[in-house]
Design a protein around this motif. Structure first.
Motif, PDB file in Angstrom:
ATOM      1  N   CYS A  36       0.855  -1.181   0.000  1.00 38.49           N
ATOM      2  CA  CYS A  36       0.000   0.000   0.000  1.00 38.49           C
ATOM      3  C   CYS A  36       0.893   1.234   0.000  1.00 38.49           C
ATOM      4  N   TYR A 201      -5.431  -2.880   3.279  1.00 37.64           N
ATOM      5  CA  TYR A 201      -6.653  -3.183   4.023  1.00 37.64           C
ATOM      6  C   TYR A 201      -7.091  -1.949   4.792  1.00 37.64           C
ATOM      7  N   ALA A 202      -8.385  -1.674   4.751  1.00 36.23           N
ATOM      8  CA  ALA A 202      -8.937  -0.620   5.590  1.00 36.23           C
ATOM      9  C   ALA A 202      -9.206  -1.167   6.982  1.00 36.23           C
ATOM     10  N   ASP A 204     -11.539  -1.101  10.437  1.00 34.07           N
ATOM     11  CA  ASP A 204     -12.874  -0.786  10.907  1.00 34.07           C
ATOM     12  C   ASP A 204     -12.822  -0.655  12.429  1.00 34.07           C
ATOM     13  N   ASP A 210     -13.855  -6.960   7.248  1.00 33.99           N
ATOM     14  CA  ASP A 210     -13.202  -6.086   6.292  1.00 33.99           C
ATOM     15  C   ASP A 210     -14.202  -5.013   5.845  1.00 33.99           C
ATOM     16  N   SER A 212     -14.276  -3.157   3.346  1.00 36.85           N
ATOM     17  CA  SER A 212     -14.556  -3.173   1.915  1.00 36.85           C
ATOM     18  C   SER A 212     -15.575  -4.253   1.564  1.00 36.85           C
ATOM     19  N   TRP A 240     -14.629  -6.802  -3.291  1.00 32.24           N
ATOM     20  CA  TRP A 240     -14.384  -5.392  -2.995  1.00 32.24           C
ATOM     21  C   TRP A 240     -13.112  -5.232  -2.167  1.00 32.24           C
ATOM     22  N   CYS A 242     -10.082  -2.080  -0.610  1.00 28.32           N
ATOM     23  CA  CYS A 242      -9.899  -0.698  -0.165  1.00 28.32           C
ATOM     24  C   CYS A 242      -9.242   0.123  -1.276  1.00 28.32           C
ATOM     25  N   GLN A 245      -8.181   4.750   2.489  1.00 33.89           N
ATOM     26  CA  GLN A 245      -8.691   5.076   3.817  1.00 33.89           C
ATOM     27  C   GLN A 245      -8.158   6.453   4.181  1.00 33.89           C
ATOM     28  N   SER A 259     -13.487   5.172   4.735  1.00 40.26           N
ATOM     29  CA  SER A 259     -12.779   4.601   3.588  1.00 40.26           C
ATOM     30  C   SER A 259     -13.656   4.568   2.348  1.00 40.26           C
ATOM     31  N   TRP A 260     -12.975   4.590   1.197  1.00 35.71           N
ATOM     32  CA  TRP A 260     -13.612   4.396  -0.099  1.00 35.71           C
ATOM     33  C   TRP A 260     -13.264   2.997  -0.584  1.00 35.71           C
ATOM     34  N   SER A 261     -14.254   2.250  -1.083  1.00 28.50           N
ATOM     35  CA  SER A 261     -14.025   0.890  -1.558  1.00 28.50           C
ATOM     36  C   SER A 261     -14.508   0.739  -2.988  1.00 28.50           C
TER      37      SER A 261
END
Length: 283
Positions: A36, A201-202, A204, A210, A212, A240, A242, A245, A259-261
């Motif tokens: 990432c 990975y986002a 939570d 997860d 996403s 889906w 990530c 984030q 986050s956007w997935s």
């Protein structure tokens, strides 16, 4: 993987072993690692984008329905910096509506890819006058984003199993998941600074699933309601991932994880109109 990844994972393994986690469990967990990119307002890496405005859009683009959170220069990202099939050039614009009253009920953001060479012009940043009545923060954070490459491990201790009483159960292949996550979150540099994590990975708020995958389920319901365009091909929630984030630091929402997935199929098809943004918050 970035060249520094082996050192990060080696330190993680050493810390996990010191906590008494079996080597086989550690090995299965590190097999899940994804590269990432961290784009932060601090640091001395190359500038690859910015948080906040100005809002630069093509003349024929519709006004966004929420605020500009960040702009990323995709050509400035080195190959292999993330696990995502991102376009190699142009700009990725991420828009956000971090409204805690709509968590789990609606898409809280969107995204737009502007291909390289597309003429753009500046738009007013405050397109919605009602935003000034927003109860938490009137202005989103701003600042240049500096690149550093990183590695990401999961933050969830469960998997979604259709038909299970709670929808999520502890993954049988990762019985030490919670302990492994705790070791990861205590690694140096984790969770520090304003900016974006691209790919990986986002996290939570509850480490339950997860984010996403959860976004993929919400997106499917939004399609059924006519609130999100349908995909070009069959997509399952497990497809889906990530996209980004956001480490936002918004007053009143410090503990909110946003986050956007996007599904990997939509990303390959450049269907950024299907990006789905979610947030967890534990005030």
């Amino acid at each position: 993987m970035p060249p520094e990844t082996p050192d990060v994972l080696r330190e993680f393994r050493e810390r996990a072993l010191a906590e008494g986690i079996p080597p086989d469990d550690i090995a299965r967990w590190t097999d899940l690692a994804r590269p990432c990119a961290f784009l932060g307002t601090a640091g001395d890496g190359p500038v690859v984008g910015r948080l906040g405005g100005p809002l630069m859009l093509p003349a024929d683009a519709s006004d966004p329905w929420c605020k500009l959170a960040a702009t990323v220069d995709l050509a400035a990202l080195p190959a292999g910096a993330t696990d995502l099939d991102l376009p190699v050039d142009g700009h990725l614009l991420l828009f956000a509506d971090p409204d805690p009253d709509r968590i789990g009920e609606a898409n809280l953001g969107t995204a737009l890819h502007i291909p390289a060479g597309t003429p753009v012009e500046e738009r007013p940043a405050d397109l919605d006058p009602e935003w000034r009545n927003y109860p938490y923060e009137t202005d989103l954070p701003e600042g240049l984003l500096h690149l550093s490459t990183d590695v990401s491990l999961p933050y969830c201790t469960s998997v979604h199993l259709p038909g299970a009483p709670s929808g999520c159960v502890r993954h049988p292949d990762y019985p030490q998941a919670n302990e492994l996550i705790e070791v990861w979150t205590e690694m140096p540099g984790e969770g520090v600074g304003l900016g974006l994590q691209l790919g990986g990975y986002a996290e939570d708020e509850y480490w339950a699933e997860d984010p996403s995958v959860a976004a993929g389920r919400e997106a499917a319901r939004a399609v059924a309601r006519g609130e999100l365009p349908p995909p070009d091909t069959d997509v399952s929630p497990e497809d889906w991932v990530c996209l980004a984030q956001w480490m936002h630091g918004l007053d009143g929402l410090e503990m909110a994880l946003y986050s956007w997935s996007i599904s990997r199929q939509d990303l390959a098809a450049r269907r950024f109109d299907r990006v789905y943004a979610t947030m967890t918050w534990n005030p």
